[in-house]
Scaffold this motif. Structure first.
Motif, short mmCIF file in Angstrom:
data_model
loop_
_atom_site.label_atom_id
_atom_site.label_comp_id
_atom_site.label_asym_id
_atom_site.label_seq_id
_atom_site.Cartn_x
_atom_site.Cartn_y
_atom_site.Cartn_z
N LEU A 38 0.84 -1.20 0.00
CA LEU A 38 0.00 0.00 0.00
C LEU A 38 0.88 1.25 0.00
CD1 LEU A 38 -2.80 -1.01 2.55
CD2 LEU A 38 -2.90 -1.02 0.06
N TYR A 39 1.97 1.19 0.73
CA TYR A 39 2.91 2.32 0.74
C TYR A 39 3.51 2.53 -0.65
CZ TYR A 39 6.77 5.29 2.33
OH TYR A 39 7.65 6.33 2.51
N ALA A 40 3.79 1.42 -1.36
CA ALA A 40 4.31 1.53 -2.72
C ALA A 40 3.30 2.21 -3.63
CB ALA A 40 4.68 0.16 -3.27
N CYS A 41 2.00 1.93 -3.44
CA CYS A 41 0.97 2.61 -4.23
C CYS A 41 0.96 4.11 -3.94
CB CYS A 41 -0.41 2.01 -3.92
SG CYS A 41 -0.62 0.32 -4.50
N PHE A 42 1.18 4.45 -2.67
CA PHE A 42 1.30 5.87 -2.31
C PHE A 42 2.44 6.52 -3.08
CE2 PHE A 42 3.48 9.06 0.26
CZ PHE A 42 2.46 9.94 0.57
N LEU A 43 3.58 5.83 -3.15
CA LEU A 43 4.74 6.37 -3.87
C LEU A 43 4.48 6.47 -5.37
CD1 LEU A 43 7.64 4.49 -2.02
CD2 LEU A 43 6.83 6.83 -1.65
N THR A 44 3.68 5.54 -5.90
CA THR A 44 3.31 5.61 -7.32
C THR A 44 2.52 6.88 -7.59
OG1 THR A 44 3.26 3.21 -7.57
CG2 THR A 44 1.99 4.50 -9.16
N GLY A 45 1.52 7.15 -6.75
CA GLY A 45 0.73 8.36 -6.91
C GLY A 45 1.57 9.61 -6.76
N TYR A 46 2.47 9.59 -5.78
CA TYR A 46 3.34 10.74 -5.53
C TYR A 46 4.23 11.02 -6.73
CZ TYR A 46 6.52 13.71 -2.78
OH TYR A 46 7.26 14.77 -2.31
#
Length: 269
Positions: A38-46
């Motif tokens: 989920l944190y990786a998805c956050f980084l994708t959006g960022y």
């Protein structure tokens, strides 16, 4: 007593080193990796929000970039269009992003040799991504370009240094994609959410009030990507430029690097 204590210390140190090495080379329990996915998805959006704001290129979502290249080639055969036998700047940026993403994801072959779920590889992959973000921050700073495009045909990151910035950011997400795929996350690659949307709305337990790990993680991935894009835009404004916001991304990647160390190994290991 002193001699005995010294002997005990000498024995303990090699054991500690062996313990460190064993933990580093151990594999992670993929069932415990959902929060970091989920944190990786956050980084994708960022990451993707910054590239889109600068030049309308999604550095993590390559389907649109490939279609854009197809349109660019087709324009040369359009009799009603002023024919150009070269790629316009947005097309060049799309090409740079696609190629860099492919280079980044091809680094996953290193992980296949080391072991795709080995903690040593996952930490190394995060370190490489951090280096990519650091290089992107430096090139964004020295390019002298702003963080936002003025129009569709007036993109930022259009200079050679700007293109290099885009390349490093795309490569970082390419590597992230293969890491997510190999660890078996419900979020798949943690980069592209099209498949995730399909799986969410075709889940027979979509409306169930009970805990459903796969469904809940996928919905969480969509929400964290949305949050990442929001935070990215807010920090870009607060940092008064892309370089500062990408610098923050480096720190966020370092959190990911440390996080891999603390994910436990499977019980049977």
């Amino acid at each position: 007593m002193c001699s005995s204590d010294k002997t005990d210390i000498e024995i303990a140190l090699p054991k500690a080193r062996r313990g460190f090495r064993s933990h580093l080379n151990g594999i992670i329990d993929y069932k415990k990796a959902n929060p970091i996915s989920l944190y990786a998805c956050f980084l994708t959006g960022y990451t993707s929000a910054m590239s889109f704001s600068a030049c309308f290129i999604w550095c993590g979502f390559q389907t649109g970039n490939v279609a854009m290249l197809g349109i660019a080639v087709a324009r040369t055969f359009d009799p009603e269009y002023e024919r150009t036998y070269h790629f316009e700047k947005p097309d060049q940026q799309a090409l740079v992003s696609v190629l860099s993403f492919l280079i980044g994801t091809s680094l996953g072959r290193i992980g296949d040799r080391m072991g795709p779920k080995k903690r040593s590889w996952l930490i190394l992959a995060s370190f490489i991504q951090c280096l990519c973000c650091l290089a992107a921050a430096l090139t964004a700073h020295y390019s002298g370009e702003g963080p936002y495009a003025t129009s569709r045909w007036g993109p930022s990151w259009a200079t050679p240094l700007g293109l290099v910035c885009l390349a490093f950011m795309s490569a970082s997400l390419g590597l992230q994609g293969i890491v997510g795929k190999r660890i078996g996350s419900p979020m798949n690659t943690t980069v592209v959410l099209t498949t995730t949307w399909v799986e969410i709305f075709n889940d027979p337990l979509l409306l169930s009030l009970k805990k459903q790990t796969g469904r809940d993680v996928r919905i969480g991935g969509v929400l964290t990507l949305l949050l990442g894009a929001f935070v990215s835009r807010a920090l870009t404004n607060a940092c008064n430029g892309a370089a500062g916001a990408i610098g923050c991304l480096c720190a966020l990647r370092m959190i990911q690097l440390v996080w891999w160390w603390f994910i436990p190994s499977p019980p049977e290991e």
